[in-house]
Scaffold this motif. Structure first.
Motif, PDB file in Angstrom:
ATOM      1  N   CYS A  47       4.166  -5.779 -11.219  1.00  0.00           N
ATOM      2  CA  CYS A  47       3.146  -6.824 -10.898  1.00  0.00           C
ATOM      3  C   CYS A  47       3.848  -7.908  -9.270  1.00  0.00           C
ATOM      4  CB  CYS A  47       2.798  -7.643 -11.793  1.00  0.00           C
ATOM      5  SG  CYS A  47       1.663  -9.417 -10.936  1.00  0.00           S
TER       6      CYS A  47
ATOM      7  N   CYS B 200      -0.890  -5.248  -8.434  1.00  0.00           N
ATOM      8  CA  CYS B 200      -0.089  -4.120  -8.971  1.00  0.00           C
ATOM      9  C   CYS B 200       0.135  -2.672  -7.399  1.00  0.00           C
ATOM     10  CB  CYS B 200      -0.994  -3.313 -10.274  1.00  0.00           C
ATOM     11  SG  CYS B 200      -0.983  -4.838 -11.619  1.00  0.00           S
TER      12      CYS B 200
ATOM     13  N   CYS C 263       1.492   0.050  -7.936  1.00  0.00           N
ATOM     14  CA  CYS C 263       1.888   1.363  -9.128  1.00  0.00           C
ATOM     15  C   CYS C 263       2.419   2.694  -9.152  1.00  0.00           C
ATOM     16  CB  CYS C 263       0.361   1.845  -8.876  1.00  0.00           C
ATOM     17  SG  CYS C 263      -1.690   0.842  -9.321  1.00  0.00           S
TER      18      CYS C 263
ATOM     19  N   CYS D 283      -0.802 -10.326 -13.233  1.00  0.00           N
ATOM     20  CA  CYS D 283      -1.883  -8.832 -12.312  1.00  0.00           C
ATOM     21  C   CYS D 283      -2.899  -8.148 -13.533  1.00  0.00           C
ATOM     22  CB  CYS D 283      -0.842  -7.412 -12.629  1.00  0.00           C
ATOM     23  SG  CYS D 283      -0.121  -8.376 -10.393  1.00  0.00           S
TER      24      CYS D 283
ATOM     25  N   CYS E  30      -1.200  -3.822 -15.406  1.00  0.00           N
ATOM     26  CA  CYS E  30      -0.759  -2.623 -14.141  1.00  0.00           C
ATOM     27  C   CYS E  30      -0.765  -1.894 -15.312  1.00  0.00           C
ATOM     28  CB  CYS E  30       0.498  -2.753 -13.437  1.00  0.00           C
ATOM     29  SG  CYS E  30       0.685  -4.157 -12.714  1.00  0.00           S
TER      30      CYS E  30
END
Length: 408
Positions: free
Chosen positions: A30, A36, A38, A20, A24
């Protein structure tokens, strides 16, 4: 051999494609399609993914926003719509006039000029004393003594700007939205005359009634012992919002008898306590005292298993001095016990302080309204709001321009 190398290279390319963006940034995991997911409060710009390198700021109810499909407004908005989010720190940079986490509240103008406190709208009061609320309602012109602070309203907490909008509450002697102006003395306009000057002058008379609570809390089966040698105090708030509390006032042990000397001494004690307040805020009062019982017939006997008389102490305070001419704030009885470390130190009184359907309750009320008035600088001068001193017009003098020095 060559085929093996090709396979390994393709595998390496395949592995690289599964990484990713920026891993991230250490603030997410990921997932599929190299997207991503979060962690809370992390994202990128207005997106909840990206490389999770930026922080979100607190969300609070918006002061102003566009309506939704149901016409509702004041929805949650980042920084309440009154600030810009610093995505590197996750903190709002509030616009002028707003502050707090998420810019969720207003600030007070000029920080109240150093002469007041900034309070939420929920904490603002009607007037500066509890009596002002009751004075504004002639149909209920009586104040239970359980009120020792000015009236607030629980209904305000249901408003959208509860705990958001703020305003200044000025210190004594200051006024205006930012508490920047000094207040000037107030007094009677010496040229104001009553419609009928042949009748007697009317001074304001405040009636204070204390009703002993008794063992049931409603006044039933009370005894004089609940008054005897007990003490209380009175707080007077001037028209400049200055608060003064008397020395302890002690109730004697023979007021209920025909001992006129004891009654006279008690009246003088109240008069002396009020006139002894600092700065001459009360220059003259007269005091009358009555003590007796109010008969109760089968007063809720089924509930309290008792009936009898309510013991009452009634004090009438007449404001006769020039400094207290015109309407004054209600006196505030201090009747809760306050001993060690208190000034004044009082034993307090056990009183009926809430109105019941039957019987009397302790209260403060206006018995007679004054036919004097109370104007800034007596309406015969102009207030210097920087100094709080009246600049009297020609021919007038005095703190509130209440003395005529020449015929006009």
């Amino acid at each position: 051999m060559i085929g093996s190398r090709v396979v390994l290279a393709l595998a390496a390319l395949s592995g690289a494609a599964a990484v990713c963006p920026n891993s991230c940034s250490g603030h997410g995991t990921c997932g599929e399609d190299d997207v991503c997911f979060c962690y809370q409060n992390w994202g990128m710009g207005d997106e909840q993914s990206g490389d999770c390198s930026e922080m979100y700021c607190p969300y609070e109810f918006a002061f102003v926003d566009t309506p939704d499909e149901d016409g509702k407004v004041h929805k949650y908005m980042e920084c309440s719509g009154k600030g810009i989010c610093d995505r590197s720190s996750g903190e709002c940079e509030c616009f002028d006039g707003y502050g707090g986490k998420g810019c969720q509240r207003t600030t007070c103008p000029n920080d109240c000029s150093g002469h007041g406190t900034c309070e939420y709208i929920d904490e603002l009061t009607f007037g500066s004393t509890p009596g002002e609320y009751y004075a504004a309602k002639p149909s209920n012109f009586s104040m239970g003594i359980s009120s020792t602070s000015a009236m607030t309203f629980a209904s305000i907490s249901e408003s959208w700007d509860s705990m958001k909008s703020m305003a200044c509450v000025c210190d004594a002697g200051y006024i205006d939205v930012d508490c920047s102006r000094r207040m000037c003395p107030k007094g009677n306009d010496i040229f104001d005359q009553r419609l009928d000057i042949s009748d007697a002058k009317l001074y304001q008379v405040q009636n204070l009634t204390f009703v002993a609570a008794g063992p049931f809390g409603n006044g039933s089966m009370a005894t004089y012992g609940e008054f005897s040698n007990r003490s209380f105090a009175l707080t007077f708030v001037s028209t400049l919002n200055e608060s003064y509390t008397t020395i302890p006032i002690v109730i004697g042990d023979t007021l209920y008898t025909s001992d006129t000397g004891s009654m006279d001494a008690f009246q003088k004690q109240i008069k002396g306590a009020l006139e002894g307040l600092p700065n001459g805020v009360i220059d003259e009062v007269s005091v009358g005292v009555n003590f007796g019982t109010n008969g109760l017939v089968d007063y809720q006997a089924a509930t309290y298993e008792a009936s009898g008389d309510q013991w009452q102490l009634n004090m009438k305070v007449t404001f006769t001095g020039s400094a207290v001419a015109g309407p004054q704030n209600f006196l505030i009885p201090q009747v809760d016990e306050c001993l060690a470390g208190c000034t004044p130190k009082i034993t307090g009184l056990n009183l009926v302080s809430v109105q019941d359907k039957v019987g009397a309750y302790s209260r403060v009320e206006e018995d007679t309204r004054a036919d004097f008035n109370n104007y800034e600088c007596g309406r015969r001068g102009k207030c210097d709001y920087d100094s709080g001193v009246c600049e009297c017009f020609e021919g007038y003098t005095g703190l509130a321009c209440g003395t005529q020095t020449a015929l006009v």
